[in-house]
Write a protein that holds these residues in place. Structure first.
Motif: not given
Length: 109
Positions: A73, A75, A91, A95, A98-99, A109
């Motif tokens: 991924v 960051e 986690e 992710v 959040q994407a 983001w």
């Protein structure tokens, strides 16, 4: 215990304390998939990205799938990070939540 209950009793050959011992998945080879194990040797992101936990196997729908051992991924700071599909599952979920994609299909983001 009544005599009838004793007749219906099933005794299995297990050690009483079998769940209390410490297990090392890597040493005792207890995983269903070789890709579940994490190497003791340091690996680069590129090396981790090439590993498959399961490769070309049917899923519940019958489709043939490959599941990577690590999900690489990006960051928010632009750095890449390899997340293990079992150890870092929470986690990975974060992710994904959040994407977001813009109107051109680019991740933001």
């Amino acid at each position: 215990m009544s005599e009838k209950n004793q007749e219906n009793q099933i005794n299995q050959p297990v050690t009483e304390d079998r769940d209390s011992r410490e297990l090392d998945v890597n040493k005792e080879n207890l995983t269903a998939n070789p890709g579940d194990r994490i190497s003791d040797k340091p690996q680069s992101i590129e090396e981790k990205a090439k590993q498959a936990a399961i490769d070309d196997v049917p899923d519940i729908t019958g489709e043939r799938i490959t599941v990577p051992t690590y999900f690489v991924v990006d960051e928010p700071d632009g750095e890449k990070k390899a997340l293990h599909h079992v150890k870092d599952a929470e986690e990975i979920s974060d992710v994904i939540r959040q994407a977001r994609l813009d109107e051109n299909g680019n991740r933001i983001w």
